[in-house]
Design a protein around this motif. Structure first.
Motif, mmCIF file in Angstrom:
data_model
loop_
_atom_site.group_PDB
_atom_site.id
_atom_site.type_symbol
_atom_site.label_atom_id
_atom_site.label_comp_id
_atom_site.label_asym_id
_atom_site.label_seq_id
_atom_site.Cartn_x
_atom_site.Cartn_y
_atom_site.Cartn_z
ATOM 1 N N GLU A 325 -2.013 1.789 -13.580
ATOM 2 C CA GLU A 325 -1.382 0.677 -14.294
ATOM 3 C C GLU A 325 -2.326 -0.517 -14.453
ATOM 4 O O GLU A 325 -1.940 -1.574 -14.954
ATOM 5 C CB GLU A 325 -0.115 0.239 -13.540
ATOM 6 N N LYS A 326 -3.571 -0.349 -13.975
ATOM 7 C CA LYS A 326 -4.612 -1.379 -14.084
ATOM 8 C C LYS A 326 -4.215 -2.691 -13.408
ATOM 9 O O LYS A 326 -4.507 -3.776 -13.901
ATOM 10 C CB LYS A 326 -4.994 -1.605 -15.552
ATOM 11 N N LYS A 327 -3.528 -2.547 -12.286
ATOM 12 C CA LYS A 327 -3.202 -3.732 -11.484
ATOM 13 C C LYS A 327 -4.397 -4.062 -10.609
ATOM 14 O O LYS A 327 -5.200 -3.195 -10.290
ATOM 15 C CB LYS A 327 -1.965 -3.463 -10.617
ATOM 16 N N SER A 328 -4.489 -5.325 -10.186
ATOM 17 C CA SER A 328 -5.677 -5.732 -9.428
ATOM 18 C C SER A 328 -5.704 -5.149 -8.022
ATOM 19 O O SER A 328 -4.672 -4.949 -7.391
ATOM 20 C CB SER A 328 -5.749 -7.256 -9.353
ATOM 21 N N PHE A 329 -6.897 -4.872 -7.562
ATOM 22 C CA PHE A 329 -7.172 -4.335 -6.232
ATOM 23 C C PHE A 329 -7.269 -5.532 -5.284
ATOM 24 O O PHE A 329 -8.114 -6.407 -5.461
ATOM 25 C CB PHE A 329 -8.504 -3.580 -6.323
ATOM 26 N N ASP A 330 -6.354 -5.623 -4.274
ATOM 27 C CA ASP A 330 -6.365 -6.793 -3.394
ATOM 28 C C ASP A 330 -6.826 -6.433 -1.978
ATOM 29 O O ASP A 330 -7.164 -5.277 -1.691
ATOM 30 C CB ASP A 330 -5.002 -7.482 -3.371
ATOM 31 N N ARG A 335 -7.952 -3.196 3.030
ATOM 32 C CA ARG A 335 -7.686 -2.891 4.436
ATOM 33 C C ARG A 335 -7.176 -1.451 4.594
ATOM 34 O O ARG A 335 -7.567 -0.739 5.524
ATOM 35 C CB ARG A 335 -6.656 -3.876 4.999
ATOM 36 N N ASP A 336 -6.314 -1.018 3.664
ATOM 37 C CA ASP A 336 -5.821 0.367 3.714
ATOM 38 C C ASP A 336 -6.969 1.359 3.626
ATOM 39 O O ASP A 336 -6.997 2.368 4.340
ATOM 40 C CB ASP A 336 -4.830 0.631 2.566
ATOM 41 N N GLN A 337 -7.943 1.054 2.735
ATOM 42 C CA GLN A 337 -9.102 1.944 2.588
ATOM 43 C C GLN A 337 -9.916 2.005 3.885
ATOM 44 O O GLN A 337 -10.367 3.069 4.298
ATOM 45 C CB GLN A 337 -10.007 1.461 1.439
ATOM 46 N N LEU A 338 -10.082 0.852 4.534
ATOM 47 C CA LEU A 338 -10.817 0.801 5.804
ATOM 48 C C LEU A 338 -10.102 1.615 6.880
ATOM 49 O O LEU A 338 -10.730 2.337 7.656
ATOM 50 C CB LEU A 338 -10.969 -0.655 6.270
ATOM 51 N N GLN A 339 -8.766 1.506 6.918
ATOM 52 C CA GLN A 339 -7.988 2.236 7.925
ATOM 53 C C GLN A 339 -8.050 3.739 7.697
ATOM 54 O O GLN A 339 -8.145 4.517 8.639
ATOM 55 C CB GLN A 339 -6.539 1.736 7.931
ATOM 56 N N GLN A 340 -7.992 4.147 6.413
ATOM 57 C CA GLN A 340 -8.083 5.577 6.091
ATOM 58 C C GLN A 340 -9.451 6.119 6.528
ATOM 59 O O GLN A 340 -9.548 7.213 7.077
ATOM 60 C CB GLN A 340 -7.914 5.809 4.580
ATOM 61 N N GLN A 389 -3.335 -11.135 -0.943
ATOM 62 C CA GLN A 389 -3.028 -10.815 -2.337
ATOM 63 C C GLN A 389 -3.831 -11.683 -3.309
ATOM 64 O O GLN A 389 -4.154 -11.259 -4.408
ATOM 65 C CB GLN A 389 -1.524 -10.992 -2.585
ATOM 66 N N ARG A 390 -4.170 -12.917 -2.881
ATOM 67 C CA ARG A 390 -4.925 -13.830 -3.762
ATOM 68 C C ARG A 390 -6.103 -14.432 -2.987
ATOM 69 O O ARG A 390 -6.055 -15.583 -2.535
ATOM 70 C CB ARG A 390 -3.997 -14.933 -4.272
ATOM 71 N N PRO A 391 -7.167 -13.651 -2.799
ATOM 72 C CA PRO A 391 -8.314 -14.117 -2.007
ATOM 73 C C PRO A 391 -8.985 -15.377 -2.555
ATOM 74 O O PRO A 391 -9.658 -16.086 -1.806
ATOM 75 C CB PRO A 391 -9.294 -12.930 -2.057
ATOM 76 N N ASP A 392 -8.769 -15.654 -3.847
ATOM 77 C CA ASP A 392 -9.410 -16.821 -4.453
ATOM 78 C C ASP A 392 -8.922 -18.144 -3.858
ATOM 79 O O ASP A 392 -9.582 -19.182 -4.009
ATOM 80 C CB ASP A 392 -9.198 -16.822 -5.973
ATOM 81 N N ILE A 393 -7.760 -18.119 -3.148
ATOM 82 C CA ILE A 393 -7.239 -19.369 -2.562
ATOM 83 C C ILE A 393 -7.878 -19.658 -1.199
ATOM 84 O O ILE A 393 -7.635 -20.700 -0.599
ATOM 85 C CB ILE A 393 -5.691 -19.343 -2.417
ATOM 86 N N ILE A 394 -8.690 -18.701 -0.704
ATOM 87 C CA ILE A 394 -9.302 -18.886 0.622
ATOM 88 C C ILE A 394 -10.514 -19.814 0.503
ATOM 89 O O ILE A 394 -11.585 -19.407 0.050
ATOM 90 C CB ILE A 394 -9.703 -17.523 1.246
ATOM 91 N N LYS A 395 -10.300 -21.059 0.892
ATOM 92 C CA LYS A 395 -11.358 -22.069 0.845
ATOM 93 C C LYS A 395 -11.683 -22.544 2.270
ATOM 94 O O LYS A 395 -11.251 -21.936 3.242
ATOM 95 C CB LYS A 395 -10.932 -23.246 -0.033
ATOM 96 N N LEU A 417 -15.625 -11.554 1.917
ATOM 97 C CA LEU A 417 -15.096 -11.925 0.601
ATOM 98 C C LEU A 417 -16.058 -11.531 -0.512
ATOM 99 O O LEU A 417 -15.642 -11.095 -1.592
ATOM 100 C CB LEU A 417 -14.796 -13.433 0.557
ATOM 101 N N LYS A 418 -17.351 -11.646 -0.241
ATOM 102 C CA LYS A 418 -18.356 -11.244 -1.231
ATOM 103 C C LYS A 418 -18.320 -9.731 -1.448
ATOM 104 O O LYS A 418 -18.372 -9.254 -2.587
ATOM 105 C CB LYS A 418 -19.751 -11.685 -0.750
ATOM 106 N N GLN A 419 -18.234 -8.977 -0.343
ATOM 107 C CA GLN A 419 -18.155 -7.515 -0.451
ATOM 108 C C GLN A 419 -16.901 -7.100 -1.204
ATOM 109 O O GLN A 419 -16.919 -6.177 -2.018
ATOM 110 C CB GLN A 419 -18.165 -6.890 0.946
ATOM 111 N N PHE A 420 -15.789 -7.808 -0.912
ATOM 112 C CA PHE A 420 -14.533 -7.480 -1.583
ATOM 113 C C PHE A 420 -14.639 -7.750 -3.084
ATOM 114 O O PHE A 420 -14.164 -6.958 -3.902
ATOM 115 C CB PHE A 420 -13.383 -8.300 -0.983
ATOM 116 N N THR A 421 -15.282 -8.846 -3.460
ATOM 117 C CA THR A 421 -15.447 -9.177 -4.877
ATOM 118 C C THR A 421 -16.241 -8.079 -5.587
ATOM 119 O O THR A 421 -15.913 -7.667 -6.707
ATOM 120 C CB THR A 421 -16.172 -10.534 -5.038
#
Length: 454
Positions: A325-330, A335-340, A389-395, A417-421
């Motif tokens: 559905e082309k929704k954003s990857f948050d 974290r789910d990928q890391l746990q898997q 859900q919205r990493p851009d607010i992390i200041k 945050l850089k790796q996630f971006t």
């Protein structure tokens, strides 16, 4: 596992793989290198001698397939001989008898015998749906009885109580009777270990074996002792009718000598590999897959089985739907990928099963670090649902709070945050169908040390 042997053999066989024709000279030179690689891996000398002799005999009259070069055919031959040395195919436990099937575990002290009892009980319960009872007949170490009781509680199988005042035979027969009355499928009997092979120990376990007549008698041995593991197994096999071997601490054995020596010296199959401390770190031994790993060709079948067993199918479907559905990857998805990944044994375990990973530059292999995953997961856990859900607010102030909550420096939060971006950009490229662009992005991330866990 087998890191040293894989590196040495890969380098040796690479030199011959492109040869248009095999001659007595280049076979001789390659076999000398193979022989040295096996000896350095602490493979027993009789095994090395027979291995080289068999490869040489088969190589001299080599008929080359049209689809392969002579060099490739030679590598195929080496792989075939490795499989033969280790037993050709997996030999499963034979539990076809009137229940309960009794499994007797033998071995030296410190080999990981009691832990292996727990792992095997969990393996039979989860993968074969067996009702399992475990019992300790080690009357010399009260701690061993308590250890097994704790393990049984952890994996949710029944423990049959015993004390150091009882005789091993009385403990085992009482447990088997209980297993019969309560309709258990399998009873696993843990026995006393010693620091070395001695006649008193052998007499006791021979007497116990005769009294309970197990369908499987498994010898548990530490892979890190190399060819000594095979020699100890032979001493036990001379006294007891062993049906198989469990190699423990394989994840810490960079040489692989035990795996290549045990079958040849004892004539008994390796049935399982202990791959770590966790109770699910027990793998059935498949010679063909291990031979493939040794030659740096990976082990895709085991990797697929790991994925099927450990990946949360519901989460995977949700992720696939989100992707579709082309929704954003948050960060929740991250974290789910890391746990898997952690559930599958971490990045280092995954890399050993991927073809060609032994050819990665040494500096990249050294950067694979599963502790990085744990740190990243801790940082994400310290965030609020809204921040994930919205990493851009992390200041500024949020970063300080997250760093303090996860026990890291603010720079580590910035790095995550850089790796996630980068990961988010890669996912967007995949959603747009730009697979070539995505592969280029991944290559850039790996080369720059930006890929998670590297």
């Amino acid at each position: 596992m087998f890191e040293n042997l894989t590196e040495r053999l890969s380098r040796t066989l690479k030199n011959i793989s492109g040869r248009g024709r095999l001659t007595e000279d280049n076979i001789k030179e390659t076999l000398r290198e193979v022989r040295m690689a096996l000896l350095e891996a602490d493979v027993a000398l009789p095994v090395v001698r027979d291995f080289v002799k068999q490869v040489k005999e088969r190589a001299v009259g080599l008929e080359v397939s049209k689809s392969l070069t002579p060099g490739q055919e030679f590598i195929k031959l080496v792989q075939s001989e490795l499989e033969s040395v280790m037993g050709n195919a997996n030999e499963a436990l034979d539990l076809a008898c009137t229940p309960p099937a009794v499994i007797l575990m033998a071995g030296l002290q410190g080999a990981g015998k009691t832990t292996s009892v727990g792992k095997l009980a969990k393996f039979l319960k989860e993968r074969h749906k067996k009702k399992v009872l475990v019992v300790s007949a080690d009357v010399y170490r009260p701690a061993a009885i308590k250890q097994l009781e704790t393990l049984a509680a952890d994996i949710d199988v029944e423990f049959f109580p015993s004390t150091i005042e009882q005789k091993p035979i009385d403990i085992a027969t009482a447990a088997i009777d209980h297993g019969r009355i309560k309709f258990f499928d399998v009873v696993i009997v843990d026995t006393a270990g010693r620091l070395h092979v001695d006649s008193e120990m052998m007499d006791e376990i021979i007497e116990l074996h005769g009294a309970i007549n197990p369908v499987e008698t498994l010898f548990v041995v530490d892979a890190m002792t190399g060819q000594d593991a095979a020699n100890t197994a032979k001493a036990f096999n001379d006294a007891l009718p062993l049906t198989g071997v469990i190699l423990t601490k394989v994840d810490g054995d960079a040489r692989g000598g035990a795996a290549l020596s045990v079958r040849h010296i004892t004539g008994k199959p390796i049935k399982f590999l202990g791959m770590g401390e966790k109770t699910d770190a027990l793998e059935p031994f498949h010679p063909e897959r291990v031979a493939s790993r040794i030659l740096g060709m990976g082990d895709m079948l085991s990797l697929i089985e790991d994925i099927e067993r450990n990946v949360d199918q519901e989460k995977a479907q949700k992720m696939a739907q989100k992707f579709k559905e082309k929704k954003s990857f948050d960060l929740e998805d991250f974290r789910d990928q890391l746990q898997q990944m952690k559930n599958m044994g971490g990045m280092s375990s995954l890399l050993t099963k991927l073809p060609g990973m032994s050819q990665l530059p040494a500096n990249l292999q050294d950067q694979v670090n599963d502790r990085e995953f744990l740190r990243m997961e801790a940082i994400i856990n310290s965030m609020t649902p809204g921040e994930r859900q919205r990493p851009d607010i992390i200041k500024g102030s949020r970063k300080k709070r997250i760093a303090m909550g996860s026990g890291v420096q603010v720079q580590e939060v910035n790095k995550l945050l850089k790796q996630f971006t980068q990961m988010q950009k890669m996912m967007k490229k995949m959603q747009k169908g730009g697979m070539r662009n995505m592969m280029r992005q991944m290559k850039g991330m790996m080369g720059g040390g930006g890929f998670p866990g590297m």
